[in-house]
Design a protein around this motif. Structure first.
Motif, PDB file in Angstrom:
ATOM      1  N   VAL A 155       0.850  -1.188   0.000  1.00  0.00           N
ATOM      2  CA  VAL A 155       0.000   0.000   0.000  1.00  0.00           C
ATOM      3  C   VAL A 155       0.885   1.237   0.000  1.00  0.00           C
ATOM      4  O   VAL A 155       1.745   1.402   0.869  1.00  0.00           O
ATOM      5  CB  VAL A 155      -0.939   0.023   1.225  1.00  0.00           C
ATOM      6  N   LEU A 156       0.671   2.106  -1.001  1.00  0.00           N
ATOM      7  CA  LEU A 156       1.489   3.303  -1.162  1.00  0.00           C
ATOM      8  C   LEU A 156       0.825   4.496  -0.472  1.00  0.00           C
ATOM      9  O   LEU A 156      -0.192   5.009  -0.925  1.00  0.00           O
ATOM     10  CB  LEU A 156       1.671   3.609  -2.654  1.00  0.00           C
ATOM     11  N   GLY A 157       1.383   4.927   0.650  1.00  0.00           N
ATOM     12  CA  GLY A 157       0.933   6.143   1.301  1.00  0.00           C
ATOM     13  C   GLY A 157      -0.152   5.942   2.339  1.00  0.00           C
ATOM     14  O   GLY A 157      -0.859   4.931   2.368  1.00  0.00           O
ATOM     15  N   ALA A 158      -0.290   6.943   3.208  1.00  0.00           N
ATOM     16  CA  ALA A 158      -1.237   6.871   4.324  1.00  0.00           C
ATOM     17  C   ALA A 158      -2.679   6.862   3.853  1.00  0.00           C
ATOM     18  O   ALA A 158      -3.526   6.179   4.444  1.00  0.00           O
ATOM     19  CB  ALA A 158      -0.998   8.040   5.271  1.00  0.00           C
ATOM     20  N   PHE A 159      -3.004   7.624   2.787  1.00  0.00           N
ATOM     21  CA  PHE A 159      -4.389   7.636   2.309  1.00  0.00           C
ATOM     22  C   PHE A 159      -4.789   6.246   1.828  1.00  0.00           C
ATOM     23  O   PHE A 159      -5.855   5.734   2.181  1.00  0.00           O
ATOM     24  CB  PHE A 159      -4.564   8.642   1.169  1.00  0.00           C
ATOM     25  N   GLY A 160      -3.930   5.620   1.025  1.00  0.00           N
ATOM     26  CA  GLY A 160      -4.227   4.282   0.547  1.00  0.00           C
ATOM     27  C   GLY A 160      -4.360   3.290   1.689  1.00  0.00           C
ATOM     28  O   GLY A 160      -5.228   2.409   1.669  1.00  0.00           O
ATOM     29  N   TRP A 161      -3.501   3.441   2.702  1.00  0.00           N
ATOM     30  CA  TRP A 161      -3.542   2.557   3.866  1.00  0.00           C
ATOM     31  C   TRP A 161      -4.880   2.669   4.581  1.00  0.00           C
ATOM     32  O   TRP A 161      -5.530   1.670   4.900  1.00  0.00           O
ATOM     33  CB  TRP A 161      -2.383   2.921   4.785  1.00  0.00           C
ATOM     34  N   GLN A 162      -5.311   3.904   4.825  1.00  0.00           N
ATOM     35  CA  GLN A 162      -6.573   4.121   5.535  1.00  0.00           C
ATOM     36  C   GLN A 162      -7.760   3.641   4.718  1.00  0.00           C
ATOM     37  O   GLN A 162      -8.766   3.192   5.269  1.00  0.00           O
ATOM     38  CB  GLN A 162      -6.718   5.608   5.866  1.00  0.00           C
ATOM     39  N   ALA A 163      -7.662   3.743   3.398  1.00  0.00           N
ATOM     40  CA  ALA A 163      -8.756   3.298   2.531  1.00  0.00           C
ATOM     41  C   ALA A 163      -8.766   1.787   2.363  1.00  0.00           C
ATOM     42  O   ALA A 163      -9.835   1.174   2.232  1.00  0.00           O
ATOM     43  CB  ALA A 163      -8.637   3.970   1.165  1.00  0.00           C
ATOM     44  N   ALA A 164      -7.585   1.170   2.361  1.00  0.00           N
ATOM     45  CA  ALA A 164      -7.494  -0.257   2.061  1.00  0.00           C
ATOM     46  C   ALA A 164      -7.875  -1.141   3.246  1.00  0.00           C
ATOM     47  O   ALA A 164      -8.463  -2.215   3.049  1.00  0.00           O
ATOM     48  CB  ALA A 164      -6.085  -0.604   1.591  1.00  0.00           C
ATOM     49  N   LEU A 165      -7.561  -0.732   4.461  1.00  0.00           N
ATOM     50  CA  LEU A 165      -7.819  -1.602   5.606  1.00  0.00           C
ATOM     51  C   LEU A 165      -9.295  -1.983   5.730  1.00  0.00           C
ATOM     52  O   LEU A 165      -9.610  -3.168   5.928  1.00  0.00           O
ATOM     53  CB  LEU A 165      -7.313  -0.950   6.896  1.00  0.00           C
ATOM     54  N   PRO A 166     -10.245  -1.044   5.627  1.00  0.00           N
ATOM     55  CA  PRO A 166     -11.644  -1.459   5.667  1.00  0.00           C
ATOM     56  C   PRO A 166     -12.021  -2.382   4.506  1.00  0.00           C
ATOM     57  O   PRO A 166     -12.858  -3.275   4.661  1.00  0.00           O
ATOM     58  CB  PRO A 166     -12.415  -0.131   5.589  1.00  0.00           C
ATOM     59  N   ALA A 167     -11.398  -2.175   3.346  1.00  0.00           N
ATOM     60  CA  ALA A 167     -11.677  -3.036   2.198  1.00  0.00           C
ATOM     61  C   ALA A 167     -11.196  -4.460   2.463  1.00  0.00           C
ATOM     62  O   ALA A 167     -11.876  -5.435   2.115  1.00  0.00           O
ATOM     63  CB  ALA A 167     -11.032  -2.469   0.934  1.00  0.00           C
TER      64      ALA A 167
END
Length: 275
Positions: A155-167
């Motif tokens: 996961v590239l970057g904090a935004f992607g991290w925050q978006a990906a975890l719920p997914a």
């Protein structure tokens, strides 16, 4: 896996008009263009994922660039961030060539797929939380279709991290609570759930891709664990300042690829791309 299902998902993503602000922006950019690309016919639509349907490694970014993916129609293609990412993928043996300039340039990825939590180019590269949540079901569905082979994610970057975890949670992997924080070099192993998926981010199911996301959760029994790696985003802000160097990126990609069961070389190339 069912290749036609992933192809169908990509086609549906490209037709999505769920977020009015993003639709207006991406189409305006496609009309006005940048002077350097005046002779291009811009894609101007949501950009689907790119890579083989049996990928063992997934790379999750942020969103397409206005004059990159929004122009070319392929993830990280035609912009400076993509220059850095594809060079690194080539260096470690996961891409057939070090450059990505257009959707028909012959580039092929080996065992890796690239996607993003937001598929439309956003103004100032900043999607809103509502836009992120509306787009999430597409990522959930993509994860569901990749499930038979997928073993690791970068996961590239904090935004992607925050978006990906719920997914990940919705797609059938157990995300620890409290949720792990993003750092460069973070490594988190997510165990499979019992097939019911998580309950985080249920508002994302209300987007246009909601039914696709729900369909992708069928038959999750026997799901393998997933190892998630954090990496600074390949943005110009990070790469120009040296916060993310080519060597740092290659190291994360090599470790993730090997974790996923892919052959990868930790190469230090000659010339300006050395790290």
């Amino acid at each position: 896996m069912d290749t036609s299902a992933l192809t169908g998902l990509d086609q549906r993503i490209a037709e999505c008009r769920a977020c009015p602000r993003l639709v207006t922006w991406r189409e305006e950019v496609a009309r006005t263009k940048r002077a350097a690309f005046a002779d291009w016919t811009y894609w101007g639509r949501p950009v689907p994922g790119f890579g083989p349907p049996d990928a063992r490694l997934l790379i999750v970014g942020l969103a397409p660039a206005a004059h990159g993916g929004n122009r070319t129609g392929r993830m990280f293609t035609g912009d400076r961030s993509g220059d850095v990412l594809y060079q690194a993928l080539y260096d470690v043996g996961l891409a057939s060539q070090p450059t990505a300039v257009s959707a028909d340039d012959g580039l092929e990825l080996s065992g890796v797929r690239i996607t993003s939590p937001v598929h439309c180019a956003p103004p100032a590269n900043k999607p809103t939380p509502e836009e992120r949540n509306t787009c999430r079901p597409w990522l959930v569905r993509e994860l569901g279709l990749l499930r038979p082979t997928l073993r690791a994610v970068v996961v590239l970057g904090a935004f992607g991290w925050q978006a990906a975890l719920p997914a990940f949670s919705e797609a059938g992997w157990r995300v620890p609570r409290p949720r792990p924080a993003f750092t460069h070099g973070a490594r988190v192993t997510l165990d499979a759930t019992d097939g019911q998926g998580g309950r985080d981010g249920q508002d994302g199911r209300e987007g246009q891709g909601g039914q696709d996301a729900q369909d992708g959760l069928d038959g999750l029994d026997g799901l393998d664990g997933l190892t998630v790696f954090g990496c600074y985003h390949v943005s110009q802000r990070n790469t120009f300042t040296g916060r993310l160097t080519p060597a740092m990126l290659r190291e994360v990609l090599t470790t993730a690829a090997r974790t996923a069961g892919l052959p990868a070389e930790n190469v230090v190339p000659r010339g300006p791309h050395g790290g």
